[in-house]
Scaffold this motif. Structure first.
Motif, PDB file in Angstrom:
ATOM      1  N   TRP A   1       0.649   8.231   1.274  1.00 24.61           N
ATOM      2  CA  TRP A   1       0.503   7.181   2.277  1.00 24.61           C
ATOM      3  C   TRP A   1       0.538   7.709   3.722  1.00 24.61           C
ATOM      4  CZ3 TRP A   1      -1.737   2.936   3.163  1.00 24.61           C
ATOM      5  CH2 TRP A   1      -1.407   2.162   4.285  1.00 24.61           C
ATOM      6  N   PRO A   2       1.419   8.632   4.070  1.00 29.42           N
ATOM      7  CA  PRO A   2       1.389   9.157   5.452  1.00 29.42           C
ATOM      8  C   PRO A   2       0.034   9.762   5.824  1.00 29.42           C
ATOM      9  CG  PRO A   2       3.442   9.762   4.385  1.00 29.42           C
ATOM     10  CD  PRO A   2       2.575   9.176   3.315  1.00 29.42           C
ATOM     11  N   ILE A   3      -0.683  10.309   4.845  1.00 26.21           N
ATOM     12  CA  ILE A   3      -2.023  10.843   5.127  1.00 26.21           C
ATOM     13  C   ILE A   3      -2.967   9.704   5.482  1.00 26.21           C
ATOM     14  CG2 ILE A   3      -3.986  12.102   4.160  1.00 26.21           C
ATOM     15  CD1 ILE A   3      -1.991  13.576   2.350  1.00 26.21           C
ATOM     16  N   MET A   4      -2.887   8.601   4.747  1.00 23.64           N
ATOM     17  CA  MET A   4      -3.710   7.432   5.050  1.00 23.64           C
ATOM     18  C   MET A   4      -3.408   6.909   6.457  1.00 23.64           C
ATOM     19  SD  MET A   4      -5.656   6.747   2.384  1.00 23.64           S
ATOM     20  CE  MET A   4      -6.021   4.990   2.351  1.00 23.64           C
ATOM     21  N   GLN A   5      -2.130   6.849   6.785  1.00 26.47           N
ATOM     22  CA  GLN A   5      -1.735   6.362   8.102  1.00 26.47           C
ATOM     23  C   GLN A   5      -2.225   7.302   9.200  1.00 26.47           C
ATOM     24  OE1 GLN A   5       0.274   3.384   9.102  1.00 26.47           O
ATOM     25  NE2 GLN A   5      -0.737   4.075  10.970  1.00 26.47           N
ATOM     26  N   SER A   6      -2.207   8.606   8.936  1.00 29.34           N
ATOM     27  CA  SER A   6      -2.659   9.565   9.944  1.00 29.34           C
ATOM     28  C   SER A   6      -4.160   9.440  10.188  1.00 29.34           C
ATOM     29  CB  SER A   6      -2.289  10.992   9.537  1.00 29.34           C
ATOM     30  OG  SER A   6      -3.021  11.410   8.404  1.00 29.34           O
TER      31      SER A   6
ATOM     32  N   MET B   1       0.806  -1.221   0.000  1.00 27.12           N
ATOM     33  CA  MET B   1       0.000   0.000   0.000  1.00 27.12           C
ATOM     34  C   MET B   1       0.848   1.284   0.000  1.00 27.12           C
ATOM     35  SD  MET B   1      -3.407  -0.361  -0.107  1.00 27.12           S
ATOM     36  CE  MET B   1      -4.395   0.580   1.066  1.00 27.12           C
ATOM     37  N   PRO B   2       1.955   1.359   0.749  1.00 28.71           N
ATOM     38  CA  PRO B   2       2.784   2.571   0.656  1.00 28.71           C
ATOM     39  C   PRO B   2       3.299   2.810  -0.768  1.00 28.71           C
ATOM     40  CG  PRO B   2       3.326   1.358   2.644  1.00 28.71           C
ATOM     41  CD  PRO B   2       2.423   0.465   1.842  1.00 28.71           C
ATOM     42  N   GLU B   3       3.615   1.744  -1.498  1.00 27.85           N
ATOM     43  CA  GLU B   3       4.049   1.908  -2.889  1.00 27.85           C
ATOM     44  C   GLU B   3       2.896   2.392  -3.764  1.00 27.85           C
ATOM     45  OE1 GLU B   3       6.251  -1.381  -4.572  1.00 27.85           O
ATOM     46  OE2 GLU B   3       7.115  -1.898  -2.618  1.00 27.85           O
TER      47      GLU B   3
END
Length: 386
Positions: free
Chosen positions: A359-364, A351-353
């Motif tokens: 991706w950091p927005i998704m994680q946040s 998913m990060p790729e």
């Protein structure tokens, strides 16, 4: 896999209401898809969602994994059908999304939970659009000399003609030879396409005429309505013994979706990545194109290793290596990781790729909605920060 509990929703299986004026069903997430469809049919409606898993899947499962049914080209995928939902957050708060899906009241909380696969909360109630049972349903079938002509036929139907067929399913040469021949008994050389339309009679007859014109213009040989109807009547046979892919073969479905300008290139590149990259294992690649949009199409493609390693660990490593190669080939050529089977644990690490700098927005978002990291830890590649 990383701790936690399993919440079984199947006893929350009631139909709450059927709004026959707005054509909206409200039901609990645990209701079985096949049972739900039968209950709607009694009242003259259909959900229009016929996944291969319909006998065992639930309404909540459709929504949580962004599922697609056989007739999604007409009725849409789960994310196109849903109206609103109720859910319980990771902190135990019960909330509802706005009562309609289309509005100008900020970002869509609804779509944040569609496809979340239990990572952000638990869906407890769903409102979803339903359709009247069609007056008629018709099918036809065509044979194209190669997959490129078939893809162009589907593209023209969806873009230039703006048709709404219930089904466009195009099988590549390998899939036509291996799968279609075995299930439907059709000994064909080329690419088999089944196309259908349903609804009001006048509309359906017009759509079928235009579909035929498009296919014939691209040298598609008409096989006739009986061939198309035979596919419809046996559409689930593809997924059950003795027709489905099964042991001792090693297989995987490495689907992707993309825009029309990229789909043929992805098809060729993935075929090369699998059949050339793993030729020592006599790897085979088969594909069909089964969910079409105004902007593009998905490919339901698979790898097959006829004689896999006998050692389980070696077989698993080979399986994961092929899957990773296929997925990264999709990403490298404009595709995405998945169209309608979900991401889960199998593809979460990629998913990060897929998302890159987003991706950091998704994680946040995950961190904000599930600060304790208790909702399906490890799924989607989310990390536990706390």
């Amino acid at each position: 896999m990383y701790g936690g509990i399993i919440v079984d929703m199947k006893k929350m299986d009631r139909i709450i209401s059927i709004d026959e004026e707005s054509f909206i069903l409200t039901a609990q997430p645990g209701i079985n898809g096949y049972r739900l469809e039968k209950e709607l049919n009694k009242k003259g409606f259909t959900l229009g969602h016929y996944p291969a898993s319909v006998y065992g899947a639930t309404l909540g499962g459709y929504i949580a994994a962004r599922g697609a049914g056989t007739l999604s080209t007409k009725y849409g995928k789960a994310e196109d059908m849903i109206i609103s939902l109720e859910a319980v957050s990771a902190q135990g708060e019960i909330f509802r999304t706005l009562p309609v899906p289309n509005h100008a009241c900020g970002p869509s909380l609804l779509q944040l939970y569609v496809g979340s696969e239990g990572t952000l909360g638990i869906i407890t109630e769903i409102s979803i659009k339903i359709e009247p049972l069609p007056q008629i349903r018709k099918f036809n079938a065509f044979l194209f000399k190669d997959v490129r002509d078939g893809l162009e036929a589907g593209r023209r139907m969806m873009t230039e003609k703006r048709l709404r067929p219930n089904t466009i399913r195009l099988y590549d040469e390998s899939s036509s030879d291996r799968i279609v021949k075995k299930v439907l008994g059709l000994d064909l050389k080329g690419c088999y396409m089944v196309v259908g339309a349903e609804g009001a009679e006048a509309q359906v007859l017009l759509e079928m005429k235009q579909i035929e014109e498009v296919c014939v213009a691209l040298q598609g040989r008409e096989l006739g309505p009986e061939s198309g109807e035979h596919w419809w009547n046996h559409r689930y046979d593809f997924y059950f013994p003795p027709f489905n892919l099964m042991l001792p073969e090693l297989t995987g479905t490495v689907e992707t979706t993309t825009t029309y300008d990229k789909i043929y290139s992805i098809h060729l590149k993935k075929k090369e990545a699998i059949e050339v990259g793993f030729k020592d294992w006599n790897a085979k690649y088969i594909a069909h194109f089964s969910h079409w949009f105004p902007w593009g199409v998905m490919t339901y493609d698979r790898f097959i290793i006829p004689v896999p390693p006998e050692d389980p660990e070696e077989a698993l490593q080979l399986h994961n290596a092929i899957w990773a190669k296929a997925a990264r080939t999709s990403l490298a050529h404009g595709g995405i990781l998945n169209d309608h089977h979900g991401i889960g644990f199998k593809l979460g690490w990629l998913m990060p790729e897929q998302y890159g700098t987003a991706w950091p927005i998704m994680q946040s978002i995950k961190d904000a909605l599930d600060p304790a990291g208790i909702m399906n830890p490890g799924k989607f590649g989310f990390i536990k920060r706390f």
